[in-house]
Design a protein around this motif. Sequence first.
Motif, PDB file in Angstrom:
ATOM      1  N   LEU A 132       0.040   9.143   7.872  1.00 28.46           N
ATOM      2  CA  LEU A 132       0.265   8.202   8.960  1.00 28.46           C
ATOM      3  C   LEU A 132      -0.257   6.841   8.548  1.00 28.46           C
ATOM      4  N   PRO A 133       0.531   5.810   8.793  1.00 30.17           N
ATOM      5  CA  PRO A 133       0.094   4.473   8.392  1.00 30.17           C
ATOM      6  C   PRO A 133      -1.009   3.949   9.300  1.00 30.17           C
ATOM      7  N   ILE A 134      -1.812   3.066   8.740  1.00 31.94           N
ATOM      8  CA  ILE A 134      -2.805   2.370   9.543  1.00 31.94           C
ATOM      9  C   ILE A 134      -2.207   1.021   9.864  1.00 31.94           C
ATOM     10  N   VAL A 135      -1.971   0.766  11.145  1.00 34.84           N
ATOM     11  CA  VAL A 135      -1.124  -0.364  11.499  1.00 34.84           C
ATOM     12  C   VAL A 135      -1.892  -1.673  11.567  1.00 34.84           C
TER      13      VAL A 135
ATOM     14  N   THR B  11       7.663  -1.648   7.690  1.00 32.80           N
ATOM     15  CA  THR B  11       7.331  -0.750   6.587  1.00 32.80           C
ATOM     16  C   THR B  11       5.851  -0.954   6.290  1.00 32.80           C
ATOM     17  N   TYR B  12       5.072   0.045   6.581  1.00 30.55           N
ATOM     18  CA  TYR B  12       3.622  -0.113   6.431  1.00 30.55           C
ATOM     19  C   TYR B  12       3.206   0.200   4.995  1.00 30.55           C
ATOM     20  N   GLU B  13       2.176  -0.479   4.550  1.00 30.51           N
ATOM     21  CA  GLU B  13       1.715  -0.257   3.179  1.00 30.51           C
ATOM     22  C   GLU B  13       0.254   0.138   3.187  1.00 30.51           C
ATOM     23  N   TRP B  14      -0.121   0.822   2.154  1.00 32.05           N
ATOM     24  CA  TRP B  14      -1.508   1.261   2.010  1.00 32.05           C
ATOM     25  C   TRP B  14      -2.183   0.385   0.961  1.00 32.05           C
TER      26      TRP B  14
ATOM     27  N   GLU C 107      -4.706  -0.673  -1.937  1.00 30.69           N
ATOM     28  CA  GLU C 107      -5.350   0.096  -3.013  1.00 30.69           C
ATOM     29  C   GLU C 107      -6.796   0.340  -2.660  1.00 30.69           C
ATOM     30  N   PRO C 108      -7.403   1.437  -2.931  1.00 29.64           N
ATOM     31  CA  PRO C 108      -6.786   2.594  -3.577  1.00 29.64           C
ATOM     32  C   PRO C 108      -6.307   3.643  -2.576  1.00 29.64           C
ATOM     33  N   LEU C 109      -6.045   3.191  -1.325  1.00 22.75           N
ATOM     34  CA  LEU C 109      -5.713   4.178  -0.297  1.00 22.75           C
ATOM     35  C   LEU C 109      -4.426   4.919  -0.599  1.00 22.75           C
ATOM     36  N   GLU C 110      -3.520   4.289  -1.357  1.00 23.43           N
ATOM     37  CA  GLU C 110      -2.261   4.979  -1.615  1.00 23.43           C
ATOM     38  C   GLU C 110      -2.477   6.211  -2.475  1.00 23.43           C
ATOM     39  N   GLN C 111      -3.649   6.292  -3.110  1.00 23.60           N
ATOM     40  CA  GLN C 111      -3.967   7.462  -3.931  1.00 23.60           C
ATOM     41  C   GLN C 111      -4.190   8.710  -3.086  1.00 23.60           C
ATOM     42  N   GLN C 112      -4.536   8.510  -1.789  1.00 21.45           N
ATOM     43  CA  GLN C 112      -4.838   9.685  -0.965  1.00 21.45           C
ATOM     44  C   GLN C 112      -3.627  10.177  -0.185  1.00 21.45           C
ATOM     45  N   LEU C 113      -2.454   9.606  -0.427  1.00 17.75           N
ATOM     46  CA  LEU C 113      -1.277  10.065   0.295  1.00 17.75           C
ATOM     47  C   LEU C 113      -0.947  11.507  -0.073  1.00 17.75           C
ATOM     48  N   ASN C 114      -0.510  12.241   0.908  1.00 16.15           N
ATOM     49  CA  ASN C 114      -0.164  13.639   0.701  1.00 16.15           C
ATOM     50  C   ASN C 114       1.190  13.720  -0.010  1.00 16.15           C
ATOM     51  N   PRO C 115       1.226  14.309  -1.198  1.00 17.89           N
ATOM     52  CA  PRO C 115       2.506  14.366  -1.924  1.00 17.89           C
ATOM     53  C   PRO C 115       3.538  15.264  -1.256  1.00 17.89           C
TER      54      PRO C 115
END
Lengths: 170, 441, 251
Positions: C49-52, C141-144, C146-154
């Motif tokens: 879920l994105p952090i808005v 389009t929300y973005e994460w 760095e380095p939060l994009e590393q914790q995205l669930n694949p």
Amino acid sequence: MSTNVMGVFEFEDEFIGALRRLKESGFDELTAMSPIPLHEADRILGFGKSPVRRYTLAGTIIGAAMGFAMAVATALTFILPTAGRPIITIPPYLIISYEMTILFGVLFTLLGFHVVSGLPAWRDRIYLPASNVDRFTLVVECAEAEKSMLAENIILESGAEEVSRVEGDR
Amino acid sequence: MADYVEPTYAEVNQDVLRAMMETGPKYWATLGTSIAVAGICFFIPWFYQLEVGVGVAGMNRSAVWGTYLSNFIFWIGLSHSGTLLSAVLHITNSSWRKAIYRSAEAMTLFSLITAALFVMVHLGRVWFVHWTVPVPNQMGLWPNFRSPLMFDVMAITTYLTASSIFIYMGSVPDFAAVRDASTGLRRKLYTIFSFGWRGTAKEWHTLGWAYTFFAVLVIPLAVSVHSIVSWDFALSLVPGLHHTVFAPYFVTGAIFSGTAGIVTVMFLLRKYMNFERYIREIHLVNLGKLLVLLSLIWTYINIMEVFTTWFSGSSYELEALEWRLTGFYAPMFWEMVLFCAVVPLLILFKRIRTSWRSMLIISILINIGMISERFIIVATSQPRKFLPNAFGFYFPSAIEISITIGSFAVFTTLFLIFVKWVPAVSLYEVKETLKPLRRSR
Amino acid sequence: MSTALEKFKKYRKPGYYDKFDYHWTMSIDLDRCTGCEACVVACQAENNLPIVGEQQFAMRREIKWIRIERYWEGEYPDIKLQFIPMLCQHCDQAPCEIACPVFATYHNQDGLNTQVYNRCIGTRTCAVYCPYEVRFFNWFTYEWDEPLEQQLNPDVTVREKGVMEKCTFCIQRIRQAKDAAKDDSRRRVRDGEIKPACVQSCPTEAMVFGDLNDPDSQVSKMARNPRGYHVLEELNTTPSIVYLKRVHTDG
């Protein structure tokens, strides 16, 4: 070799009179051009109920059937149940059917108009531009020379402004 | 008007075709302005929104529908009088229709196009809008015909097709008149447009029949279109929207706002295209009477809507009603009541009914009221749904307001282009209303 | 001919399915809920879920597939606090499902109300129709960072702008469990084998997830509990979430 006699009228009632007399004298190949629709002319030339109505009826029936069939068939290609409704739901599909009835009715009427009226006709035909403004024009096709004399006489007697022999496609 | 002299047939052609073919600097200035406004207020914000996301609008959770949708209903509503009124008056043989119906139908067509644009603006991913059309797509998936939105897609495409055919077929004899009066490229174009029309008895007869069928088919269509738009709302469970009265409510409102729109357009055409001899007081008075009738029906349905909501005793409905009548948007609600229910009653006075200026003001006020009505329907129901935790609030953002203003410019632009391409008054039907050319008169 | 008739009858059957393969159901014991919001955080981590951001949050555009609704009862000092975790109810007669013109939301054979992001065109009608307000729209389009994009669930997609999203009952976990069951040549998934992120993280075990078709599953037992009720039951949406709450008669 047939000839075309064209008469131009300023007044509607004289034009109608000429049409009636020509028809009574056995001239069947008549073309009447007017700036406004004249119901009297339709009656004289024998246009009753237009065949357009058959196209409309066919269109609405085809549309109604196709609309419902399309809704059912597309729902069955992919079974995707929604909201506890059946796959073939009658009331919503009737709405689709209703809209398609009208759509096809309109499209077939358009087709019928083109077929029955012979339009579009983008070739050169006998035409007097004034007849789309304030003149009433009739063209009568006569098979023989004496016939065309008779036609000219009738047209002149009825009160035409102008009579002429014209070449071309009626 | 005692000093009124009927135009002759030739004068009809001259006047109408002159208005169409002769273009003054005033016209170009107006057209340029409206194109500029449409571009700056409508298209640039829209492209920005496409790039960034619908978030640039003021919508939020619990109010995920906003002005885009309320404007969509408004424009669909405005489209309702043109073709519908024209068709009803055609089959009831009302001759006063004939001078105004062409511009009324054009209004239908262009407000429909504007409405369709609003659907595009509203969508989150408009680049996939073709998935709602029943043609095969790359997913092999067909649209959901059980969805009220699909009814909408079908109804609006049918309506757009039918009303463009209706207006086009009614104009064919007039295209022929333009062809005869012009030269060069324009002549070639109008030869194609007019199908080679000559005005023979056969052609008139066929056109008459076809036109009547179009009219007969368009009437139930127009009624169904706005009923279906109302079902987008009424088929939800949302308090304040889930009413059975919605279909007649929307249809009445649509015809009401559309008729007012015709009065506005008639005023402008008469004033700026010199159609004083064709658009006359009788049109104004007849449309005025129609406005009063529609206003009374509209008021009745509104009262019934409030009454049934109150009588239901359902706490959700009462909550939504209370917010609507006394909440933040209450001034707008009462403004709507004033403009749509009270102001039209002034038409009952003869002096107001026969004055062009006062009718123009009333017609504009009615349409302001109708925009408010649509906004209230959208904006006051969703923020007060069921769970108090999710109660929200919606206020349009600058982008939304700009696009709303721009939509009027889009409509004006289309209409201005139209009056230079199609005779804005139907030549042959006006001629039919004149005294017939008879020697034995 | 008779098969055609049978088929027609099947297609005319309300809801289409005689019985779901699994009828995934959740029970939430409100008497146990402490309102700690662990489920909210777990859901956030599991489902990408994105952090808005602060500003968007203030505009009420936060995306929280599960939220804790908090209601105060009475006036201070005689005051009570109630919590209701609110998430997609996976209604059998879901109001949102009728709305979608492109079948982006439909009912699958597990009784789940699914949302197919790729099909969504963003009419947002489903969110209007939903009485529980549990559908969330991607306004941007929300973005994460760095380095939060590393914790995205694949196992879960990231959604783009213009798409509606909502609780899936952690469909990726259901999928994995079903695959695992198939690999072990078991016919069905064992009770308790699947735990959505919120259930897994609940410290008081207020939430139970399972198959309602299995009468011995824990969730079936909970559903038969006399404390059970559905939220907004009168709307007849037949939700798949059973809430348990002892009714206080003392006022």
